[in-house]
Design an enzyme around this catalytic site. Structure first.
Site, PDB file in Angstrom:
ATOM      1  N   SER A 143      11.686 -25.636  23.412  1.00 23.38           N
ATOM      2  CA  SER A 143      12.690 -24.641  22.423  1.00 23.38           C
ATOM      3  C   SER A 143      13.005 -23.101  23.030  1.00 23.38           C
ATOM      4  CB  SER A 143      11.676 -24.761  21.060  1.00 23.38           C
ATOM      5  OG  SER A 143      11.198 -25.750  20.440  1.00 23.38           O
ATOM      6  N   HIS A 164      17.899 -30.435  24.362  1.00 20.85           N
ATOM      7  CA  HIS A 164      17.618 -29.612  23.509  1.00 20.85           C
ATOM      8  C   HIS A 164      18.083 -30.680  22.275  1.00 20.85           C
ATOM      9  CE1 HIS A 164      16.535 -26.152  20.989  1.00 20.85           C
ATOM     10  NE2 HIS A 164      15.309 -26.917  20.467  1.00 20.85           N
ATOM     11  N   GLU A 176      22.135 -29.736  22.309  1.00 19.71           N
ATOM     12  CA  GLU A 176      22.257 -29.051  23.640  1.00 19.71           C
ATOM     13  C   GLU A 176      21.748 -28.634  25.733  1.00 19.71           C
ATOM     14  OE1 GLU A 176      21.225 -24.625  21.393  1.00 19.71           O
ATOM     15  OE2 GLU A 176      20.000 -24.973  22.144  1.00 19.71           O
ATOM     16  N   ASN A 214      19.008 -21.375  19.118  1.00 18.23           N
ATOM     17  CA  ASN A 214      17.513 -21.002  18.642  1.00 18.23           C
ATOM     18  C   ASN A 214      17.424 -19.475  19.520  1.00 18.23           C
ATOM     19  OD1 ASN A 214      16.069 -22.765  17.719  1.00 18.23           O
ATOM     20  ND2 ASN A 214      14.719 -23.864  19.790  1.00 18.23           N
TER      21      ASN A 214
HETATM   22  N1  CAA Z   1      14.286 -39.762  10.337  1.00 19.47           N
HETATM   23  C1  CAA Z   1      13.979 -38.851  10.201  1.00 19.47           C
HETATM   24  N2  CAA Z   1      13.762 -37.711   9.016  1.00 19.47           N
HETATM   25  C2  CAA Z   1      14.379 -37.837   7.972  1.00 19.47           C
HETATM   26  C3  CAA Z   1      15.928 -38.428   8.356  1.00 19.47           C
HETATM   27  C4  CAA Z   1      15.644 -39.976   9.103  1.00 19.47           C
HETATM   28  N3  CAA Z   1      17.064 -40.885   9.546  1.00 19.47           N
HETATM   29  N4  CAA Z   1      16.614 -38.263   7.179  1.00 19.47           N
HETATM   30  C5  CAA Z   1      15.988 -37.735   6.555  1.00 19.47           C
HETATM   31  N5  CAA Z   1      14.703 -37.401   6.561  1.00 19.47           N
HETATM   32  C6  CAA Z   1      13.786 -36.553   6.250  1.00 19.47           C
HETATM   33  C7  CAA Z   1      14.398 -34.927   6.039  1.00 19.47           C
HETATM   34  O1  CAA Z   1      13.452 -33.959   7.019  1.00 19.47           O
HETATM   35  C8  CAA Z   1      13.141 -35.040   4.720  1.00 19.47           C
HETATM   36  O2  CAA Z   1      11.655 -35.451   4.904  1.00 19.47           O
HETATM   37  P1  CAA Z   1      11.286 -35.967   3.266  1.00 19.47           P
HETATM   38  O3  CAA Z   1      11.722 -37.078   2.437  1.00 19.47           O
HETATM   39  O4  CAA Z   1       9.695 -36.128   3.585  1.00 19.47           O
HETATM   40  O5  CAA Z   1      11.352 -34.340   2.288  1.00 19.47           O
HETATM   41  C9  CAA Z   1      13.936 -36.341   3.882  1.00 19.47           C
HETATM   42  O6  CAA Z   1      13.774 -36.793   5.098  1.00 19.47           O
HETATM   43  C10 CAA Z   1      14.840 -35.816   3.498  1.00 19.47           C
HETATM   44  O7  CAA Z   1      16.118 -37.247   3.704  1.00 19.47           O
HETATM   45  P2  CAA Z   1      17.820 -36.846   2.581  1.00 19.47           P
HETATM   46  O8  CAA Z   1      18.096 -38.046   3.223  1.00 19.47           O
HETATM   47  O9  CAA Z   1      17.623 -36.221   1.403  1.00 19.47           O
HETATM   48  O10 CAA Z   1      18.407 -35.900   4.040  1.00 19.47           O
HETATM   49  P3  CAA Z   1      19.254 -34.552   3.913  1.00 19.47           P
HETATM   50  O11 CAA Z   1      20.875 -35.605   4.117  1.00 19.47           O
HETATM   51  O12 CAA Z   1      19.512 -34.391   2.767  1.00 19.47           O
HETATM   52  O13 CAA Z   1      19.642 -33.446   5.294  1.00 19.47           O
HETATM   53  C11 CAA Z   1      18.054 -32.921   7.219  1.00 19.47           C
HETATM   54  C12 CAA Z   1      18.292 -33.740   5.651  1.00 19.47           C
HETATM   55  C13 CAA Z   1      19.068 -32.931   7.325  1.00 19.47           C
HETATM   56  C14 CAA Z   1      16.772 -32.612   7.461  1.00 19.47           C
HETATM   57  C15 CAA Z   1      19.005 -31.466   5.841  1.00 19.47           C
HETATM   58  O14 CAA Z   1      17.919 -30.484   5.338  1.00 19.47           O
HETATM   59  C16 CAA Z   1      18.611 -29.785   6.666  1.00 19.47           C
HETATM   60  O15 CAA Z   1      19.788 -30.054   8.059  1.00 19.47           O
HETATM   61  N6  CAA Z   1      17.770 -29.154   7.085  1.00 19.47           N
HETATM   62  C17 CAA Z   1      18.314 -28.328   8.172  1.00 19.47           C
HETATM   63  C18 CAA Z   1      16.740 -28.890   9.107  1.00 19.47           C
HETATM   64  C19 CAA Z   1      17.187 -27.471  10.641  1.00 19.47           C
HETATM   65  O16 CAA Z   1      17.206 -26.667  10.072  1.00 19.47           O
HETATM   66  N7  CAA Z   1      16.687 -28.378  11.710  1.00 19.47           N
HETATM   67  C20 CAA Z   1      16.546 -27.812  12.843  1.00 19.47           C
HETATM   68  C21 CAA Z   1      15.470 -26.730  12.446  1.00 19.47           C
HETATM   69  S1  CAA Z   1      15.227 -25.948  14.424  1.00 19.47           S
HETATM   70  C22 CAA Z   1      14.762 -27.264  15.937  1.00 19.47           C
HETATM   71  O17 CAA Z   1      14.990 -28.316  15.814  1.00 19.47           O
HETATM   72  C23 CAA Z   1      14.767 -26.370  17.406  1.00 19.47           C
HETATM   73  C24 CAA Z   1      14.087 -25.925  17.474  1.00 19.47           C
HETATM   74  O18 CAA Z   1      13.726 -25.995  18.932  1.00 19.47           O
HETATM   75  C25 CAA Z   1      12.780 -25.551  16.398  1.00 19.47           C
HETATM   76  P1  NAD Z   2       4.370 -32.464  19.015  1.00 17.72           P
HETATM   77  O1  NAD Z   2       2.741 -31.400  18.974  1.00 17.72           O
HETATM   78  O2  NAD Z   2       4.282 -32.766  17.497  1.00 17.72           O
HETATM   79  O3  NAD Z   2       4.366 -33.602  20.081  1.00 17.72           O
HETATM   80  C1  NAD Z   2       3.385 -33.510  21.164  1.00 17.72           C
HETATM   81  C2  NAD Z   2       3.377 -34.261  21.693  1.00 17.72           C
HETATM   82  O4  NAD Z   2       3.407 -34.768  22.809  1.00 17.72           O
HETATM   83  C3  NAD Z   2       1.588 -34.960  20.427  1.00 17.72           C
HETATM   84  O5  NAD Z   2       1.219 -36.404  20.017  1.00 17.72           O
HETATM   85  C4  NAD Z   2       0.740 -34.759  21.904  1.00 17.72           C
HETATM   86  O6  NAD Z   2      -0.407 -35.788  21.770  1.00 17.72           O
HETATM   87  C5  NAD Z   2       1.174 -34.662  23.105  1.00 17.72           C
HETATM   88  N1  NAD Z   2       1.294 -34.874  23.973  1.00 17.72           N
HETATM   89  C6  NAD Z   2       1.124 -33.880  25.191  1.00 17.72           C
HETATM   90  N2  NAD Z   2       0.874 -33.596  26.259  1.00 17.72           N
HETATM   91  C7  NAD Z   2       0.765 -35.045  26.566  1.00 17.72           C
HETATM   92  C8  NAD Z   2       0.877 -35.941  28.293  1.00 17.72           C
HETATM   93  N3  NAD Z   2       0.559 -35.074  28.728  1.00 17.72           N
HETATM   94  N4  NAD Z   2       1.331 -36.020  27.990  1.00 17.72           N
HETATM   95  C9  NAD Z   2       2.137 -37.473  26.756  1.00 17.72           C
HETATM   96  N5  NAD Z   2       1.795 -36.840  25.918  1.00 17.72           N
HETATM   97  C10 NAD Z   2       0.871 -35.288  25.536  1.00 17.72           C
HETATM   98  O7  NAD Z   2       5.380 -31.411  19.222  1.00 17.72           O
HETATM   99  P2  NAD Z   2       7.534 -31.228  18.889  1.00 17.72           P
HETATM  100  O8  NAD Z   2       7.125 -30.709  17.690  1.00 17.72           O
HETATM  101  O9  NAD Z   2       7.752 -32.643  18.875  1.00 17.72           O
HETATM  102  O10 NAD Z   2       7.435 -30.363  19.686  1.00 17.72           O
HETATM  103  C11 NAD Z   2       7.735 -31.230  21.359  1.00 17.72           C
HETATM  104  C12 NAD Z   2       8.992 -30.463  22.218  1.00 17.72           C
HETATM  105  O11 NAD Z   2      10.156 -30.413  21.381  1.00 17.72           O
HETATM  106  C13 NAD Z   2       8.329 -29.173  22.579  1.00 17.72           C
HETATM  107  O12 NAD Z   2       9.037 -28.386  23.903  1.00 17.72           O
HETATM  108  C14 NAD Z   2       8.743 -28.217  21.315  1.00 17.72           C
HETATM  109  O13 NAD Z   2       9.335 -26.920  22.144  1.00 17.72           O
HETATM  110  C15 NAD Z   2      10.535 -29.170  21.376  1.00 17.72           C
HETATM  111  N6  NAD Z   2      11.158 -29.207  20.311  1.00 17.72           N
HETATM  112  C16 NAD Z   2      10.404 -29.361  18.455  1.00 17.72           C
HETATM  113  C17 NAD Z   2      11.334 -29.432  17.780  1.00 17.72           C
HETATM  114  C18 NAD Z   2      10.491 -29.415  16.091  1.00 17.72           C
HETATM  115  O14 NAD Z   2      11.280 -28.940  15.278  1.00 17.72           O
HETATM  116  N7  NAD Z   2       9.112 -29.292  16.691  1.00 17.72           N
HETATM  117  C19 NAD Z   2      12.621 -28.645  18.388  1.00 17.72           C
HETATM  118  C20 NAD Z   2      13.347 -28.927  19.303  1.00 17.72           C
HETATM  119  C21 NAD Z   2      12.459 -29.431  20.303  1.00 17.72           C
END
Ligand code: CAA
Ligand code: NAD
Length: 308
Positions: A143, A164, A176, A214
């Site tokens: 991320s 990503h 990405e 991000n």
């Molecule tokens: N597989 C897994 N989870 C699913 C899914 C599937 N096929 N379909 C839906 N979901 C999840 C949702 O997270 C949510 O969970 P719960 O039921 O446990 O509450 C639920 O299922 C909602 O289901 P809906 O069918 O009602 O979903 P929706 O069509 O209303 O949309 C969503 C759900 C797409 C997640 C929407 O709420 C959304 O876009 N949320 C924003 C998510 C977001 O911001 N994501 C980016 C985060 S940043 C990132 O990922 C980058 C990083 O590096 C951290």
């Molecule tokens: P997570 O903690 O849910 O999962 C990570 C998994 O990797 C764990 O199950 C762990 O046991 C496993 N692991 C650790 N070391 C390992 C190894 N050496 N070999 C095999 N498996 C190993 O983490 P996450 O949220 O899925 O994030 C994973 C990556 O994706 C991170 O780099 C994070 O920044 C990125 N990411 C996360 C999100 C998010 O929304 N959580 C979104 C985009 C990208």
């Protein structure tokens, strides 16, 4: 329904959807992201090995995939025979392993989705670099970390980049595709084609902090936490404001619980160390406290909110 098999040998079933040269995909890490990436790669006809460090974690990921793919099938086909066929065909492309090194032996692409820690990622890629065939492309789903720094652990920087994905991977449309200066055109093009075959919309990124999405999301989430820390609003009101006033599907605190509070703390720690002059990246004390309390978000049943 027979769902998953443990890896013995990789089989590849030709699919009409396969139009790029990446067929065999190994996904390392089967957490929130790795399971989703493995699922969608299998759904789109790739031969996938999903790896984690022990059987319990792999089983947890299999359960998550079963639930998710049923939702995908229902949305796509309703509840009929086609849905069952889609599920069983998709899952027939997916095997699992607890041995990262042997799982890359026939990989065209390795997607790493393990813990957000530079040293741990580098250690993994160093091992994989020795075990994978020379043509294998390595990609990190990080991320926030520098792809170039991760790639430093290998001798294949021309075959290294970032893929990503966004959470939840089966639903979020964006991918990405990140290049470092050494990434070859052929590698970048294969990664892009792979993403398109996965059904994702691609944006091209340089290896800058947080890439595109991000880079904007992280300061926004940090600002939301600080706003509540100052007492300028409640987290419920902040979430409501951003959903109803800005049209975001989730408010910032819902997003934090969704992605993992521990992951977000790691991102903030890394950026505040790399860019000490940037006040916006400082780690809020609320994040430290939540992680100390084990309140990591939906995955632990409580983060900023409580979940059943
Ligand atoms: N597989 C897994 N989870 C699913 C899914 C599937 N096929 N379909 C839906 N979901 C999840 C949702 O997270 C949510 O969970 P719960 O039921 O446990 O509450 C639920 O299922 C909602 O289901 P809906 O069918 O009602 O979903 P929706 O069509 O209303 O949309 C969503 C759900 C797409 C997640 C929407 O709420 C959304 O876009 N949320 C924003 C998510 C977001 O911001 N994501 C980016 C985060 S940043 C990132 O990922 C980058 C990083 O590096 C951290
Ligand atoms: P997570 O903690 O849910 O999962 C990570 C998994 O990797 C764990 O199950 C762990 O046991 C496993 N692991 C650790 N070391 C390992 C190894 N050496 N070999 C095999 N498996 C190993 O983490 P996450 O949220 O899925 O994030 C994973 C990556 O994706 C991170 O780099 C994070 O920044 C990125 N990411 C996360 C999100 C998010 O929304 N959580 C979104 C985009 C990208």
């Amino acid at each position: 329904m027979a769902f998953f098999t443990t890896l013995t040998s990789r089989t590849f079933s030709h699919s009409a959807m396969m139009s790029n040269s990446i067929k065999n995909v190994t996904v390392i890490g089967s957490g929130l992201m790795g399971a989703g990436i493995a699922q969608v790669a299998a759904q789109t006809g790739h031969s996938v090995i999903m790896v984690d460090i022990d059987d319990a974690l792999v089983s947890k990921a299999q359960k998550r995939i079963q639930d998710s793919i049923q939702r995908v099938a229902k949305k796509k086909f309703g509840e009929n025979e086609e849905a069952s066929k889609f599920i069983s065909e998709s899952l027939s492309h997916l095997t699992t392993s607890t041995d990262a090194v042997t799982s890359v032996g026939s990989a065209d692409l390795v997607v790493e989705a393990i813990v957000e820690n530079l040293d741990i990622k580098k250690k993994l890629f160093m091992q994989l670099d020795k075990a994978a065939p020379s043509h294998t492309i390595f990609a990190s789903n990080t991320s926030s970390l520098s792809i170039a720094k991760i790639a430093d652990a290998t001798d294949r920087k021309d075959r290294f980049g970032g893929l990503h994905f966004f959470n939840p991977v089966p639903v979020m449309k964006l991918l990405e595709v990140v290049r470092i200066p050494e990434t070859s055109e052929a590698t970048f093009s294969k990664m892009t084609q792979f993403g398109k075959t996965m059904g994702k919309v691609i944006v091209q990124c340089k290896d800058t902090p947080g890439f595109i999405a991000n880079h904007l999301i992280v300061p926004y989430l940090l600002a939301a936490i600080r706003l509540v820390e100052r007492g300028d609003g409640t987290m419920e009101d902040v979430d409501t404001a951003m959903k109803l006033g800005a049209g975001y599907p989730m408010g910032p605190f819902e997003v934090l619980d969704h992605i993992g509070v521990d992951l977000f703390k790691s991102i903030s720690e890394d950026w505040s160390t790399r860019f000490p002059e940037e006040q916006a990246y400082r780690v809020p004390s609320t994040l430290v406290k939540k992680v100390e309390e084990g309140k990591l978000g939906r995955k632990t049943g409580e983060g900023f909110y409580k979940y059943n």
